[in-house]
Scaffold this motif. Structure first.
Motif, PDB file in Angstrom:
ATOM      1  N   LEU A 179      65.580  81.729  72.363  1.00 52.21           N
ATOM      2  CA  LEU A 179      66.959  81.238  72.341  1.00 52.21           C
ATOM      3  C   LEU A 179      66.996  79.721  72.482  1.00 52.21           C
ATOM      4  O   LEU A 179      67.784  79.037  71.819  1.00 52.21           O
ATOM      5  CB  LEU A 179      67.762  81.901  73.452  1.00 52.21           C
ATOM      6  CG  LEU A 179      67.788  83.431  73.418  1.00 52.21           C
ATOM      7  CD1 LEU A 179      68.554  83.976  74.608  1.00 52.21           C
ATOM      8  CD2 LEU A 179      68.390  83.936  72.125  1.00 52.21           C
ATOM      9  N   HIS A 207      70.072  85.282  66.321  1.00 44.02           N
ATOM     10  CA  HIS A 207      70.417  85.691  67.682  1.00 44.02           C
ATOM     11  C   HIS A 207      71.630  84.939  68.218  1.00 44.02           C
ATOM     12  O   HIS A 207      71.617  84.390  69.319  1.00 44.02           O
ATOM     13  CB  HIS A 207      69.222  85.484  68.625  1.00 44.02           C
ATOM     14  CG  HIS A 207      67.960  86.126  68.153  1.00 44.02           C
ATOM     15  ND1 HIS A 207      66.819  85.416  67.872  1.00 44.02           N
ATOM     16  CD2 HIS A 207      67.673  87.414  67.867  1.00 44.02           C
ATOM     17  CE1 HIS A 207      65.877  86.229  67.461  1.00 44.02           C
ATOM     18  NE2 HIS A 207      66.366  87.461  67.448  1.00 44.02           N
ATOM     19  N   ALA A 208      72.685  84.905  67.401  1.00 45.08           N
ATOM     20  CA  ALA A 208      73.950  84.267  67.797  1.00 45.08           C
ATOM     21  C   ALA A 208      73.785  82.788  68.096  1.00 45.08           C
ATOM     22  O   ALA A 208      74.579  82.205  68.843  1.00 45.08           O
ATOM     23  CB  ALA A 208      74.573  84.993  68.994  1.00 45.08           C
ATOM     24  N   TYR A 214      77.559  78.905  73.650  1.00 44.38           N
ATOM     25  CA  TYR A 214      77.827  78.761  75.079  1.00 44.38           C
ATOM     26  C   TYR A 214      77.788  77.295  75.511  1.00 44.38           C
ATOM     27  O   TYR A 214      78.594  76.861  76.349  1.00 44.38           O
ATOM     28  CB  TYR A 214      76.795  79.574  75.861  1.00 44.38           C
ATOM     29  CG  TYR A 214      77.029  79.642  77.337  1.00 44.38           C
ATOM     30  CD1 TYR A 214      77.923  80.567  77.883  1.00 44.38           C
ATOM     31  CD2 TYR A 214      76.356  78.788  78.209  1.00 44.38           C
ATOM     32  CE1 TYR A 214      78.141  80.633  79.250  1.00 44.38           C
ATOM     33  CE2 TYR A 214      76.569  78.858  79.581  1.00 44.38           C
ATOM     34  CZ  TYR A 214      77.456  79.775  80.091  1.00 44.38           C
ATOM     35  OH  TYR A 214      77.666  79.846  81.445  1.00 44.38           O
ATOM     36  N   THR A 245      74.123  88.591  64.588  1.00 46.11           N
ATOM     37  CA  THR A 245      74.384  89.312  65.843  1.00 46.11           C
ATOM     38  C   THR A 245      73.140  89.986  66.416  1.00 46.11           C
ATOM     39  O   THR A 245      73.257  90.760  67.357  1.00 46.11           O
ATOM     40  CB  THR A 245      75.457  90.394  65.632  1.00 46.11           C
ATOM     41  OG1 THR A 245      74.960  91.385  64.702  1.00 46.11           O
ATOM     42  CG2 THR A 245      76.751  89.788  65.100  1.00 46.11           C
ATOM     43  N   SER A 248      72.565  90.502  70.137  1.00 45.70           N
ATOM     44  CA  SER A 248      73.573  89.613  70.716  1.00 45.70           C
ATOM     45  C   SER A 248      74.981  90.186  70.743  1.00 45.70           C
ATOM     46  O   SER A 248      75.905  89.486  71.166  1.00 45.70           O
ATOM     47  CB  SER A 248      73.598  88.288  69.937  1.00 45.70           C
ATOM     48  OG  SER A 248      72.335  87.677  69.935  1.00 45.70           O
ATOM     49  N   SER A 249      75.169  91.415  70.293  1.00 42.04           N
ATOM     50  CA  SER A 249      76.536  91.945  70.265  1.00 42.04           C
ATOM     51  C   SER A 249      76.836  92.735  71.532  1.00 42.04           C
ATOM     52  O   SER A 249      77.265  93.886  71.494  1.00 42.04           O
ATOM     53  CB  SER A 249      76.758  92.801  69.013  1.00 42.04           C
ATOM     54  OG  SER A 249      75.722  93.734  68.832  1.00 42.04           O
ATOM     55  N   SER A 250      76.638  92.071  72.661  1.00 40.93           N
ATOM     56  CA  SER A 250      76.975  92.668  73.953  1.00 40.93           C
ATOM     57  C   SER A 250      78.368  92.210  74.369  1.00 40.93           C
ATOM     58  O   SER A 250      78.888  91.215  73.852  1.00 40.93           O
ATOM     59  CB  SER A 250      75.963  92.231  75.019  1.00 40.93           C
ATOM     60  OG  SER A 250      76.137  90.847  75.311  1.00 40.93           O
ATOM     61  N   ALA A 253      77.990  88.436  75.324  1.00 44.82           N
ATOM     62  CA  ALA A 253      77.682  87.402  74.329  1.00 44.82           C
ATOM     63  C   ALA A 253      78.648  87.383  73.162  1.00 44.82           C
ATOM     64  O   ALA A 253      79.005  86.311  72.650  1.00 44.82           O
ATOM     65  CB  ALA A 253      76.257  87.589  73.815  1.00 44.82           C
ATOM     66  N   LEU A 257      80.566  84.182  71.042  1.00 45.67           N
ATOM     67  CA  LEU A 257      80.232  83.878  69.650  1.00 45.67           C
ATOM     68  C   LEU A 257      81.470  83.893  68.768  1.00 45.67           C
ATOM     69  O   LEU A 257      81.702  82.966  67.977  1.00 45.67           O
ATOM     70  CB  LEU A 257      79.205  84.887  69.135  1.00 45.67           C
ATOM     71  CG  LEU A 257      78.855  84.786  67.648  1.00 45.67           C
ATOM     72  CD1 LEU A 257      78.266  83.422  67.318  1.00 45.67           C
ATOM     73  CD2 LEU A 257      77.902  85.907  67.251  1.00 45.67           C
ATOM     74  N   PHE A 283      72.796  97.569  70.366  1.00 44.58           N
ATOM     75  CA  PHE A 283      73.617  96.425  69.987  1.00 44.58           C
ATOM     76  C   PHE A 283      74.556  96.746  68.833  1.00 44.58           C
ATOM     77  O   PHE A 283      75.653  96.168  68.741  1.00 44.58           O
ATOM     78  CB  PHE A 283      72.732  95.216  69.683  1.00 44.58           C
ATOM     79  CG  PHE A 283      72.164  94.590  70.931  1.00 44.58           C
ATOM     80  CD1 PHE A 283      72.957  93.817  71.754  1.00 44.58           C
ATOM     81  CD2 PHE A 283      70.843  94.819  71.304  1.00 44.58           C
ATOM     82  CE1 PHE A 283      72.444  93.251  72.915  1.00 44.58           C
ATOM     83  CE2 PHE A 283      70.320  94.264  72.462  1.00 44.58           C
ATOM     84  CZ  PHE A 283      71.132  93.477  73.277  1.00 44.58           C
TER      85      PHE A 283
END
Length: 349
Positions: A179, A207-208, A214, A245, A248-250, A253, A257, A283
């Motif tokens: 990341l 990965h977003a 952020y 995504t 990363s689609s939690s 997160a 995004l 995810f």
């Protein structure tokens, strides 16, 4: 999720046998701390059917071809990987596309292979690792490559690599360093004006975007202070990126995004086979259950259709129907994955 959604996956990898053999010869058995997974076209198609993926644009993960320090050897491996991916797409019409591997950090050889892959093999774009043996995207000496890609309106899939620093014991690179690696590359691309000078290049950040959404305002103020540019202009450059995504689609997160990215700039990604099937299901369930139907449709498919217009022509072409027992088993797997996803969310107490 119903398979009729027909996602477009922009973050899926291939690990051909000859590539695994080349890595083994160099003493490489993992990527970012994760053991090289098994891969075959058949296993990829099974995963795609399970997650409702109509088309996957595949790529080669780190270390790409750059682990070979002899330029001619790296260029030859990149060519072999791209020929393999082109054949995969040809053998399975509508199911696969590919991002070409380039022999970075050798910029001149990368220009030559980008031209061949984009013009002759009809690649959907190119993969560029965030850093190649410590040389990051966005530094001096890459203008010929950016110009070549800009002239073709190319899509660049930015994937993380090992940080050019010793790993920290107990922290696998794929868990955190990847990341940071993507974030470093995005920072340098914006800091050194690449998106502004080469506006026809479309960048997808894996990965977003790492930490980009952020920390975007913090980074924008830093760059503005260093360059005397407007922070709003810098933020606009960060928002010019596309984001996938993958992993990363939690519920933690994904809202960040979607709040940061421009409309149309978020794309579905699975990261298979480096992300195993349970992670992909986890995810995918997070995406299915946490956005409105219009956003879900856009992330699953229509945003990618706008970025890759050739895929819009396949929007009504469904994969062959699977046998009833297979469909029932996959439906049960999807239902179980959604239950697991909900059970693993933290309490709001």
């Amino acid at each position: 999720m119903s398979p009729s959604v027909q996602r477009i996956d922009v973050h899926q990898h291939v690990v051909p046998a000859f590539y695994r053999a080349e890595l083994a010869k160099a003493g490489i058995a993992d990527a970012g701390g994760r053991t090289l997974p098994d891969w075959s076209p058949e296993s990829a198609l099974r995963l795609m059917d399970l997650l409702g993926i109509a088309t996957s644009i595949v790529s080669v993960s780190t270390p790409g071809a750059g682990f070979l320090t002899a330029p001619a050897e790296a260029a030859d491996l990149a060519q072999r990987l791209n020929d393999h991916s082109a054949a995969l797409a040809s053998d399975h019409p509508g199911r696969f596309g590919f991002f070409a591997t380039l022999p970075m950090p050798e910029a001149s050889a990368s220009v030559a292979e980008a031209v061949r892959a984009l013009d002759d093999l009809r690649a959907d774009g190119v993969t560029l690792l965030a850093n190649n043996r410590g040389t990051y995207l966005g530094v001096d000496g890459q203008d010929a490559l950016w110009q070549t890609l800009n002239d073709r309106g190319a899509v660049v899939f930015v994937h993380p690599a090992q940080l050019p620093a010793p790993p920290v014991d107990g922290v696998p690179a794929f868990a955190a360093d990847f990341l940071l690696d993507t974030t470093r590359a995005a920072y340098l691309l914006v800091r050194n004006g690449i998106p502004r000078r080469y506006p026809n290049v479309r960048f997808i950040l894996s990965h977003a975007g790492g930490f980009v959404p952020y920390s975007s305002h913090r980074m924008a103020l830093t760059i503005a202070n260093d360059t005397a540019r407007s922070p709003l202009d810098v933020l606009d450059d960060f928002r010019s990126f596309y984001f996938d995504t993958a992993l990363s689609s939690s519920p933690a997160a994904l809202p960040t995004l979607l709040a940061f990215a421009r409309p149309g700039h978020v794309l579905f990604g699975s990261d298979w086979p480096f992300a195993p099937i349970p992670a992909g299901q986890y995810f995918a369930s997070g995406l299915d259950d946490n956005v409105d139907p219009d956003t879900l449709k856009a992330v699953n498919r229509t945003n990618a259709e706008a970025l890759f217009p050739r895929l819009a022509a396949t929007s009504q072409t469904a994969p062959p129907a699977l046998p009833v027992p297979v469909r029932l088993r996959q439906a049960a797997q999807r239902s179980a994955a959604r239950v697991v996803f909900k059970l693993l969310q933290p309490s709001t107490d």
